[in-house]
Every structure is written in C-alpha cells, then in structure tokens.
Write an enzyme that holds these catalytic residues in place. Structure first.
Site, PDB file in Angstrom:
ATOM      1  CG  ASN A 172      24.703  -6.516  -6.638  1.00 27.70           C
ATOM      2  OD1 ASN A 172      25.875  -6.192  -6.483  1.00 27.70           O
ATOM      3  ND2 ASN A 172      23.884  -5.885  -7.471  1.00 27.70           N
ATOM      4  CD  GLU A 173      24.163 -14.656  -7.095  1.00 24.86           C
ATOM      5  OE1 GLU A 173      23.232 -14.651  -6.274  1.00 24.86           O
ATOM      6  OE2 GLU A 173      24.088 -15.259  -8.193  1.00 24.86           O
ATOM      7  N   PRO A 174      24.375 -13.218  -2.505  1.00 25.79           N
ATOM      8  CG  PRO A 174      23.082 -14.942  -1.584  1.00 25.79           C
ATOM      9  CD  PRO A 174      23.578 -14.409  -2.895  1.00 25.79           C
ATOM     10  CB  THR A 191      22.190 -17.424  -9.403  1.00 27.80           C
ATOM     11  OG1 THR A 191      21.863 -16.685  -8.216  1.00 27.80           O
ATOM     12  CG2 THR A 191      22.004 -16.533 -10.612  1.00 27.80           C
TER      13      THR A 191
END
Length: 640
Positions: A172-174, A191
């Site tokens: 769950n990235e920014p 990442t």
C-alpha cells in the site's frame, strides 16, 4: 523503554499503552531484532495453541522481506523442537509482485516456502499467496475472491507487517486510501529501489504488485509491525508521531486498537523519547546523554558549544541539567574539551605523548593492526584516510577482506575480462565456458562456479591494486572468503562455525593491538551485519587469550550512515590532499564505479558518498566549535 527481561517483554508487548504528546501508536523497543523476533514468534505460537485448544482455525496474515525472517526461523524451531503444530493454521500473505512466476527466487511464494512453509506441517490448501501469474483481465475478480477467502476463513486473527521507507505496509504505497481492499497497485520508485539488490538491478524489479488493502489489514484482530535498523528510523518516527495521512500509509495503524510496533534500538532512534528524551520527561543524565543533549542544543539554536547560555538550556527542556551541573559556562567547557579530545591525527597512538586524554594508547609505538573489510572496498571507502595514516606512521597494517564480493560484479564486467583472457589463450575451454555461461544466462539464474571465481578474482585484483597504492605489502592482504557468503545469490547462509574458525585463525596469527571493523548495520543486503557478528563471535572465543588484553576494537561506519558526534570516540581529520588520495584508492575498485549493483537508496557513487559523509562530519565538528577540517573519519570503540 528497552526490553531485556522476558516477563517484562511479554507484558509490555501485549500491555496497555498510554499515549504521550508525541507518540500515537503502541511501540516496544528491544536491544536487538533477534530478541524481539523470538518474542513475536512466541505470541504467534501461543495464539495457534489457544485456537487449537478450542478446535478453531488460526488465521494468520503474513509478511515477507528481511524483517520477519527471524520470526519464521523461531516458528520453525518451535515446530521441530517443541512440537508446535500448524495443522490448524490458515495463512494469507500480504502481497506479491506482478507479473511473477511462483518459482522465481524473488517471488514471495518462493520466499514463504523457503523460510517457513517447507519446514512445518501446515496443510498446503491452507496457504494463500497472491498469484503473480494471473492474467491482466482476471486481476480484479481475483482480488475480490482473495478478500472473500479471508472473510470465509473468519477474518485475520493476527497480521504481521514490515514497513517500507515510503511508509507502505504490504504494498500500500503513498496515496493508498484507508478503505482500500486487495487490489493491483503500481509500486513507488523508492520501493523498487529498495528491492533492486534482490533483482540485481532496478530495471529488473516489477512495476506492479497485488496487495491486501489498508482496510483489510485494519480488520485484523491483532497487528504487529516489525522495523529493524537505522534506515527505518525516519519513517518510524513519522508513522508513530506524525499525523494520519495517506502519504505515510502505516499511520493508519494509529486507529487500530490492538496494534504494536516492535522496534530495535536503531529503528527507534528518531523517536523523540529516544533522540531527545529531555523533551518528554525527566532524565538520568549520563555522560553520553549530556553530550547528546548539548550537541543537539547547539544544532537547534545554531551556536557553537561555548556560546550556549543558561537561557538556551532552559528554553529547550534542559534546566534539570543546569541544576545538576551548576552553570552553562562550566558545562560547556567540560563537553567542549571532551569533544576536542576525540580528535587525533594519530589513529595508532602518538609515540612518546601523554595518552591519558587521547583516544588511543601511545604504546606500543608500532602496532599490529587488522582492518576487517566486509566487501573488497569497504576498507578504503569507510576509512581510507585512517588506513593511509596507519601505514604512513609505520604500523604493521593487515587488511582482511571477509567476503569475495563476487555477486557485486556485473555480467558485463565479467564478460569483458573473460574476453581479454581469450585473447591470450584462444583455445581455453574454461574461458569459452565462462563466456558462454554469461551470454546464455537466464534471468535470475545463479552464476556458475567458474563465473563466480572470475568475478571474485576481479574484486581481488582491484583490492590488491588499492592496497599497493596505499603502501601495504601483498603478504599483509588476507582474502578470507567466508563460506556464509559463497551462495551465488543475494540471500546468504547463516553464520557457521567454519566462518568463526577462519576469523579466529587470522586474529590468532597476527595477535593485533588494534582491530577495525565495519559497524554499519544499514547495509541494504545484510553482509556487513553478518561480518560484524563473525568478529564478535570470534572475539568471544578468543577473549581469554593473553594477547587479547592488549587489543582494542574500533568500529567504523560504511557508505550509508556515519556515527553521530555524541557517539564518536576517535575522530581522524583529513587534509584536502588526503581526501584526494582516498578518492584515488577507491577508484581502483573499478568494477564498483559508475554502475553500482547494490547502492541501496542513494544514487551517488560510493566515493562521492564517502567524501560527502566525511565532509559533513567535519562540518558538524566545526559547527560545535572545533577547528575547520576538510574531512573527518569517525570511530567508536567496542568493548568485549
């Protein structure tokens, strides 16, 4: 609080947490990640047993990456040695790269089976890992079905997490929404940078992944997030002390009523109560804490130490220190003198000088020195100036390269050398085999033994060129090739008795007065940490030998981080000419220049990082009121 007693650890890990004005999530700090991992594994085991006792399934959400490896090792040990059964366990993994074949060594399917599933009695049908082979048009429905499977299993009883430098949990990235569920996602560039070493280059890292969502994770009844190392310190501070924001997805865990952040000392180092505890509550003012506080204050108000006033101390929560010391004037002089005494141009001790206030002893005048270098370039990158001083001042300097470093040589460089060999011996079958192996190498394929020998030979030749440039005889150069490293893969073996025996044999042979070793645990692929542990274990074996009474151990930091001023016990200033000489020594490691395979999250070349780091240390000393040096290399003493 740093945990050490097992009963205390168990209580605090599961116990109540009272919010402070800084921290918004329950967190527990441990001396080291091994101690913490065993405790987390124990909690998981107790949950499994408790569920089994009432004939219920235990549903675990599992993570990959380096953080949970020791947890899985301990669970495997419990299964094999204590009879812990996983027959009632159902698992759901957080994520998987997409596209990704399950048998690829970088896949999370491969990771989980290698570290856990192949070694326990879990029912194969109870293992769920997102499928990296799913067709694009089927991804959406697959993700919906993954959510339904979790729900049908009764929801997650326990979710284990790591954290990325972007603040991601799972993938769950920014920008991830708090209500998100399992889905396909585009990976953040940071990442992908962090994963580059596993894939032998960022260009090989997939750009997409399938991940559980934030909402899926938040529904777990119990959440534990693991974070180890100083490279996680900044994002941990943002996550625990910052506001809830989609730009740091892990902050959503502040809303979870049963979540705990399990940290080692390094990962916690930016938390206010660790970095500046005088802002949180009253302190026990140790000498190290006094230095840390005063250097912090100096930086905060932009004044050198000797210009700090009572008003500065009082305004920044340090009035109790003044009460203890009497006045800022006396305290400033005391700390200024302590810092000044760390500076020396004589890393091996100055002959005939009063050494009572110097970092090193004056005798013996000529010392036997071992510089342990994890890879065949850490010696000059991390302490090239000090190395040069030790040689110039007549000490018997030995360099011990602990690993071959072969995995860090690119195929292009290896091919170049093989083709040169072929010019001199066109009929060599061995050379032809090496060239063929490189040209026909499949993606993710491990190098053949011959190719690894060639790559190791390249690193060896570069090391000898650099050490000759600095004036060290070839007989004083030792290539240890510790077996733990020689896997041909990024993943290394655990440290073995054979590794320790090799370390012990060299120390016994040389009987050093000084040992220098890499204390940089932020190395992105972990070799520095294993090499340091090999030294610590060797010292434990040898500590009762008479010659070890005269041996001092100094730790340097590598290309990623430097000791902070309050930690530094020996500071070696460098002239502009020495900075250039160090740079030239680094340049001999040509295979690591321009195109570094394992540079972590920093795009600068190693020589640039080294110079910038040394200049920054000198700048910090200058701002604290010391002389204006071109650069400084820093060391901290280790007591065994």
């Amino acid at each position: 609080m740093v945990m050490s007693n097992n009963k205390e650890m168990k209580y605090h890990l599961a116990g109540q947490f009272e919010e402070t004005r800084f921290e918004k999530s329950h967190n527990v700090i441990f001396e080291n990640s091994l101690e913490a991992s065993k405790l987390v594994a124990s909690e998981i085991a107790q949950l499994i047993k408790q569920k089994a006792s009432v004939n219920q399934k235990c549903v675990l959400g599992l993570a990959t990456g380096s953080s949970p490896i020791k947890v899985y090792e301990e669970l495997v040990r419990m299964h094999k040695e204590e009879g812990l059964s996983f027959s009632n366990v159902i698992t759901f993994n957080l994520d998987e790269y997409w596209p990704m074949q399950p048998d690829d060594i970088q896949s999370y399917h491969h990771f989980m089976h290698e570290h856990l599933f192949n070694h326990i009695d879990i029912v194969p049908e109870s293992v769920h890992i997102p499928d990296g082979t799913i067709q694009p048009e089927e991804v959406y429905q697959y993700c919906v079905d993954y959510e339904l499977k979790i729900k049908e299993a009764g929801g997650l009883d326990f979710q284990l997490l790591g954290i990325g430098r972007t603040g991601h949990i799972g993938f769950n990235e920014p920008g991830s929404h708090y209500n998100s569920s399992t889905r396909s996602i585009t990976l953040d560039h940071i990442t992908r940078e962090d994963a580059a070493s596993d894939f032998l280059g960022i260009e090989n890292v997939p750009k997409r992944a399938i991940t559980m969502g934030i909402n899926t994770i938040k529904k777990a009844k119990r959440v534990i997030l693991l974070a180890w190392g100083v490279n996680k310190a900044e994002v941990i501070q943002q996550t625990i002390e910052g506001k809830i924001t989609s730009q740091v997805p892990a902050t959503y865990l502040q809303e979870h009523t049963n979540a705990t952040f399990v940290l080692d000392k390094e990962a916690s180092s930016e938390l206010t109560r660790i970095k500046s505890p005088w802002l949180v509550s009253s302190c026990v003012w140790t000498e190290e804490l006094k230095k840390k506080a005063i250097f912090w204050l100096s930086d905060k108000v932009g004044k050198p130490i000797l210009k700090l006033t009572d008003k500065d101390y009082n305004e920044y929560g340090m009035s109790s220190l003044l009460v203890e010391e009497g006045s800022s004037y006396e305290l400033n002089i005391k700390i200024f003198n302590a810092l000044q005494r760390t500076i020396t141009g004589w890393p091996g001790g100055k002959p005939g000088a009063d050494d009572s206030r110097r970092p090193e002893r004056s005798t013996p005048e000529k010392k036997r020195v071992i510089i342990f270098s994890p890879h065949p370039d850490d010696d000059v990158i991390s302490m090239g100036g000090t190395f040069d001083r030790l040689v110039e001042q007549g000490h018997e300097v030995h360099i011990a390269y602990q690993t071959s470093g072969n995995i860090a040589v690119s195929d292009d460089d290896a091919l170049k050398f093989a083709e040169v060999f072929k010019l001199f011996d066109p009929n060599s079958n061995n050379t032809e085999n090496i060239i063929s192996s490189i040209l026909n190498k499949e993606a993710n394929e491990i190098d053949t033994l011959e190719v690894r020998k060639l790559k190791g030979g390249i690193r060896r030749a570069e090391s000898l060129a650099a050490t000759r440039y600095l004036g060290v005889p070839d007989d004083n150069i030792h290539f240890l090739n510790l077996p733990f490293y020689e896997t041909g893969k990024v993943k290394k073996n655990n440290l073995s008795k054979e590794d320790i025996d090799i370390m012990c044999a060299l120390i016994e042979e040389i009987k050093p007065h000084q040992i220098y070793a890499a204390g940089d645990l932020a190395d992105p692929h972990g070799t520095h940490k294993v090499c340091l542990n090999s030294l610590f274990e060797a010292l434990e074996v040898l500590k009762n030998q008479k010659y070890m009474n005269d041996c001092w151990v100094w730790l340097y930091r590598g290309a990623w981080f430097e000791w902070q001023p309050h930690e530094i016990e020996m500071a070696i200033p460098m002239s502009p000419d020495q900075v250039v000489k160090k740079r030239h020594a680094i340049f001999y490691h040509q295979s690591q220049k321009d195109k570094v395979m394992f540079q972590g999250n920093d795009a600068r070349e190693f020589w640039v990082r080294a110079e910038d780091r040394n200049k920054l240390t000198a700048e910090k000393y200058r701002n604290l009121g010391m002389a204006d040096y071109a650069a400084i290399e820093a060391f901290k003493r280790y007591f065994f």
